[in-house]
Motif scaffolding. Structure first.
Motif, PDB file in Angstrom:
ATOM      1  N   GLN A 164      43.573  -6.710  -1.494  1.00 44.04           N
ATOM      2  CA  GLN A 164      44.830  -7.022  -0.630  1.00 44.04           C
ATOM      3  C   GLN A 164      46.070  -7.350  -1.204  1.00 44.04           C
ATOM      4  OE1 GLN A 164      46.214  -6.340   2.554  1.00 44.04           O
ATOM      5  NE2 GLN A 164      44.156  -7.386   3.422  1.00 44.04           N
ATOM      6  N   ALA A 169      48.301 -10.453   3.104  1.00 40.29           N
ATOM      7  CA  ALA A 169      47.394 -11.570   3.313  1.00 40.29           C
ATOM      8  C   ALA A 169      48.124 -12.608   3.820  1.00 40.29           C
ATOM      9  CB  ALA A 169      46.963 -12.071   2.096  1.00 40.29           C
ATOM     10  N   GLU A 206      37.918 -14.169   5.463  1.00 42.72           N
ATOM     11  CA  GLU A 206      38.689 -13.396   4.519  1.00 42.72           C
ATOM     12  C   GLU A 206      38.289 -13.883   3.058  1.00 42.72           C
ATOM     13  OE1 GLU A 206      41.376 -13.566   8.341  1.00 42.72           O
ATOM     14  OE2 GLU A 206      40.087 -15.205   6.888  1.00 42.72           O
ATOM     15  N   TRP A 211      38.991 -11.519  -0.261  1.00 44.51           N
ATOM     16  CA  TRP A 211      40.434 -11.431  -0.308  1.00 44.51           C
ATOM     17  C   TRP A 211      41.123 -12.411  -1.282  1.00 44.51           C
ATOM     18  CZ3 TRP A 211      43.282 -10.455   4.820  1.00 44.51           C
ATOM     19  CH2 TRP A 211      43.001  -9.307   5.433  1.00 44.51           C
TER      20      TRP A 211
END
Length: 433
Positions: A164, A169, A206, A211
């Protein structure tokens, strides 16, 4: 639990820490096991009270003229949370589960005592035996930096560039009210509450999708300043749970050979799941436990492009996060760490090829562990290594950092007062051709 009952619990935990000389985390865990009626919010609030009291232990004892757990908590409520005397008195009523009412002497100290004539070790809440070393690096900034080390640390995450971008994000994590970190290009800072508690980031979808990782901005910057580039053979020599290994994988885009190991095989246990979650590629070499330990890196000697040494250290740069550690630090602990640092630096020196580099990192502010460790390696290896000036490293990788780090003889020092990060140090050495 009421706020007053939480104060009573915090005093109980502080008493346990003082009497048994044990880490705060252990005392808090045992308190929670013995008081299962306390919910997660109560336990978090009690932990915040305890850690704030430990952050300000010396100065709180000074203004209250007592080093009892009760006095330290009362003093910290005033110094750390800025509560007025009447507000504190409202928590100390003696009703039900509240602590006993404030005495006349306690009320007088709250109203009159100051830190204006306190010595630096008291005003800065630090062990007095480390002050000469800290003064050597911090100079006139000694007291402001010590006060910054006594504040609560921010909550930072590093966005995983393998999955990401920070911009995307930031949008997706809007519910966390995150803001970009001031210096690290992949970092976000998450607001924490008045009680010092942040959101449960480890259960966010996430996070589970890889992430981001929870990582102080200073650690993110140290990883970046290690200079890792795609295509290199890189050894993370003191990988531990893998925080910097993950950062190195993201920095190189999984393009290269990354080997992670640690002298303590137990510390490597979390790295496998973290690598899987992040989509990061690294070869984990786990030494055999026990006395018959075999060096797992001998096949790499003299061939590695870059060795990252996140060295074992006293952790003086992380006192914001681990305030009880500063009161448990002893000169003997420093001597042990200095020996360990020499050992890992010597191992790193054997690994790098001609023109290969060592990035030496600590989360310490003590010059003995930083410039002193580098000076020791240079002395032991003769003219085999040269220091790459930290000014040059910063100019090439993160030029905007130049005004907010301290350049030392052999490296650079980050600090909470100047950089707004934990106290990380980094130096870069190159093996001569």
């Amino acid at each position: 639990m009421t706020p007053a009952a939480r104060c009573s619990a915090a005093i109980e935990v502080l008493s346990d820490i003082a009497e048994r000389r044990r880490p705060a985390a252990d005392a808090l865990k045992d308190w929670g096991l013995g008081h299962r009626f306390a919910g997660s919010g109560d336990r978090a609030a009690i932990a915040s009270l305890v850690y704030d009291a430990l952050r300000r232990r010396a100065s709180a004892a000074w203004i209250m003229d007592s080093d009892s757990p009760r006095a330290i908590l009362i003093g910290s409520l005033r110094l750390q949370q800025g509560l007025a005397a009447p507000t504190i008195a409202a928590l100390f009523t003696g009703d039900r589960f509240a602590p006993a009412p404030l005495s006349a002497a306690e009320q007088a100290r709250l109203g009159e005592a100051t830190l204006s004539d306190a010595p630096p070790a008291i005003a800065g809440d630090a062990p007095d035996w480390v002050l000469p070393a800290l003064a050597a690096i911090l100079g006139e900034d000694l007291l402001p930096e010590l006060r910054a080390l006594a504040r609560r640390a921010p909550l930072d995450i590093r966005i995983n560039a393998l999955k990401q971008t920070r911009a995307d994000a930031l949008t997706a994590l809007g519910h966390l009210n995150a803001e970009p970190t001031p210096h690290a290009p992949d970092g976000l800072r998450i607001p924490i509450g008045a009680d010092g508690r942040g959101p449960a980031l480890h259960v966010e979808p996430e996070f589970l999708d890889g992430w981001y990782e929870i990582q102080d901005e200073g650690s993110q910057l140290a990883s970046r300043l290690s200079g890792a580039i795609p295509g290199e053979t890189i050894v993370d020599l003191c990988a531990g749970g893998g925080g910097k290994t993950l950062a190195l994988a993201a920095l190189t885009g999984n393009a290269g050979r990354l080997i992670a190991t640690d002298g303590d095989p137990r510390r490597l246990a979390p790295i496998h799941e973290r690598l899987r979650r992040a989509g990061a590629r690294a070869e984990v070499r786990t030494p055999r436990a026990g006395r018959a330990r075999v060096d797992v890196l001998t096949d790499l000697d003299g061939s590695v492009d870059r060795v990252v040494v996140d060295a074992p250290c006293t952790g003086t740069g992380t006192w914001r996060r681990n305030p009880d550690a500063k009161w448990r630090l002893r000169p003997g602990s420093l001597a042990t760490r200095l020996s360990e640092q020499a050992t890992v630096l010597d191992r790193a020196a054997a690994l790098v090829r001609p023109k290969g580099r060592i990035a030496y990192i600590t989360c310490s502010l003590l010059p003995e562990e930083n410039d002193g460790a580098i000076a020791g390696l240079l002395e032991r290896t003769g003219k085999a290594f040269a220091v790459i000036p930290a000014e040059r490293v910063v100019a090439e990788i993160s030029p905007a950092l130049a005004p907010v780090v301290r350049f030392t003889r052999h490296g650079l020092q980050m600090s909470p007062g100047l950089t707004g990060t934990d106290g990380f140090y980094l130096a870069t050495l190159e093996r001569r051709g």
